[in-house]
Design an enzyme around this catalytic site. Structure first.
Site, short mmCIF file in Angstrom:
data_model
loop_
_atom_site.label_atom_id
_atom_site.label_comp_id
_atom_site.label_asym_id
_atom_site.label_seq_id
_atom_site.Cartn_x
_atom_site.Cartn_y
_atom_site.Cartn_z
N HIS A 197 57.19 67.21 182.62
CA HIS A 197 56.57 67.39 181.31
C HIS A 197 57.30 66.59 180.24
CE1 HIS A 197 53.88 69.50 178.62
NE2 HIS A 197 54.89 69.72 177.79
N LYS A 203 61.30 71.23 182.70
CA LYS A 203 61.30 69.80 183.00
C LYS A 203 60.27 69.42 184.05
CE LYS A 203 66.05 68.73 181.77
NZ LYS A 203 67.35 68.22 182.23
N GLU A 204 59.52 70.40 184.53
CA GLU A 204 58.53 70.08 185.55
C GLU A 204 57.13 70.34 184.98
OE1 GLU A 204 59.84 71.38 189.52
OE2 GLU A 204 61.87 71.50 188.73
N MET A 205 56.52 71.47 185.28
CA MET A 205 55.16 71.70 184.81
C MET A 205 55.12 72.40 183.45
SD MET A 205 53.68 72.57 188.62
CE MET A 205 51.92 72.42 188.41
#
Lengths: 336, 336
Positions: free
Chosen positions: B88, B130-132
């Site tokens: 993201h 930091k991902e979805m």
């Protein structure tokens, strides 16, 4: 537009409704402005398979993260269903990503028509800074560093090295295969009078009578011409994008955009070049008002929307490609 | 490790090479440390199909742009082939994304083992900033706003509303189906003495003799234990990640990571938890040096690499899922 003042008669449709209980809706005439969409014939299946790999190939982008499918997602509607797309370094694109489905039916490509066909279009996002942020030189070098691609391109194109022209050509061939046949509306056009309901039929008659088919016509229900957004009244969302003018610099082209295709319009939300509108009902009202100078009442609007939903076709059934591994000489992805 | 000082005899292999021209390499013994990997039995095919949709579902992310497949790309190697993944707002993750292929063979999930199984793992990236960058609450709400999912979940789980538990359960079932059988090494293990070459066979004997199978064993050739990275000598790239210690806070767990599986290792570059090494030859040299205290000469290293490449199995053939359209009540994607 000459049909703008045609008064659609509810009483006629009531009679039709009664008879349709056993016989369906009336048959199409011999001169419908919309034709069934057909699968293309004569595609080169080897090119289609290669093009499919390239369509899903993130290594065509600088980051190794973004592929054509990132913004034209064939698992959704051929779009990302976002107002504007996310590209390299999380930059947002300037316009809504159009669907790749049936895109070969567009007479030109991009909202402003700056590419003459899919093959030319395919080269654009690779080197667009806000999209894949690579360059043709870099993308070609990556492809020529991957033994599996070298071999497959040579099989398909008979020569080496891999060129950007080959890459674009194969991608376009794959995209030409992405035609959504089998919609209920096409079944009706093909003679099945029970494929659509009376309301949907009524909506289609309204769609013609109000003048929508002046622009949204043909097999893709659009994509055959440019038209000014805000022909009668100014569009209230994005007012900055000058459309075709940005390419030609002719005043007569200001605010002209390629008329989008309406096949699968139910799925390709949000709407317009800026993706400002999520509700198809609102989109229909806006179009009636600013393009045709009409107010549609809720019943008319709902009937038109019901008709538009009959344009949803069968999403192509695809097997996932398996992409070839990089070699040690393949340029490393860069997030910068 | 007790085999560390075993002297591999080239002269023996020369004799074997001669005889193998007609008879292939020797057969496996009854006690090989590596076993063939097998497709799982008894998976719920409805869950697998639903889980496949969810695996490709970008609307589980805040942006509507990132899906499980973004970082665990089943068209590549089950990974994104990047040192660390893009998430993201273009944030970079802390560790290399492990392959989803054969991941059900890991005794725990994540490099530091913080999830006990795939079902627990599946919930992590959805809410990782930091991902979805979504939340379980938001992801569940999105799913419950999509009529197609409501219907399919009810069919599969027999109840409503959709829960995060159901989402994780279906994803895990799909992931369990992603097993890469049919490698040449497994054909050899199954008795085909011509499935691998003499060099590959030699490499496997070295792999055992040097002690690699102390950790890389079993059907997935790893994934059965934690091990310290830098058992004999410090790892020279990322020195900060403390691995298992970051979960347990026990000094004895410092620098311990789950031993990665080596199935398809040829494809899952770059290597190690930090993705610092792109060349499998270098990875083998590093492992020999820092885990086993050995120098492998180029011939030994190349034979081991040749063996490792026989572990490449068949990438599962998947049809692309068609994802259900959102409704007007579906939360809009956010790039912020």
């Amino acid at each position: 537009m000459f049909l703008r003042f045609f008064n659609y008669s509810i009483s006629v449709s009531a009679v039709v409704l009664f008879s349709s209980l056993s016989y369906g809706v009336p048959k199409p005439t011999n001169s419908e402005p919309i034709q069934p969409i057909r699968k293309p014939k004569g595609l080169n299946t080897n090119k289609v398979e290669l093009g499919k790999k390239l369509f899903f190939e993130p290594r065509l982008s600088k980051s190794g993260f973004i592929s054509c499918n990132s913004c034209h997602n064939v698992m959704l509607s051929g779009t990302d269903n976002m107002p504007v797309s996310i590209g390299h370094k999380w930059q947002l694109g300037p316009v809504n990503s159009p669907t790749v489905f049936n895109s070969s039916y567009n007479f030109v490509q991009f909202w402003n028509g700056r590419a003459k066909d899919l093959e030319e279009q395919a080269g654009g996002p690779i080197e667009a800074d806000k999209e894949m942020a690579s360059s043709h030189t870099a993308a070609v070098a990556v492809m020529n560093s991957i033994p599996g691609y070298i071999s497959e391109f040579r099989k398909v194109y008979g020569s080496k090295p891999i060129s950007i022209k080959m890459i674009q050509n194969a991608m376009a061939e794959f995209e030409k295969s992405l035609v959504t046949t089998g919609s209920r509306f096409d079944k009706w056009l093909d003679g099945d009078t029970k494929a659509i309901t009376q309301t949907e039929y009524d909506g289609y008659q309204l769609f013609k009578a109000k003048g929508c088919t002046s622009c949204h016509m043909g097999a893709a229900v659009g994509g055959t011409m440019y038209q000014k957004l805000g022909l009668v009244k100014e569009y209230k969302y994005d007012k900055k994008n000058m459309g075709r003018y940005e390419i030609t610099k002719k005043n007569a082209d200001k605010r002209f955009f390629k008329v989008p295709i309406l096949r699968n319009i139910e799925l390709t939300y949000p709407y317009f070049h800026d993706g400002a509108v999520w509700d198809l009902k609102e989109a229909v009202e806006i179009m009636a008002e600013i393009q045709l100078g009409l107010k549609v009442n809720p019943k008319e609007r709902d009937a038109i929307v019901a008709f538009l939903k009959t344009l949803t076709g069968e999403i192509p059934k695809l097997t996932l490609p398996v992409l070839y591994p990089s070699s040690l000489s393949t340029a490393k992805p860069s997030t910068l």
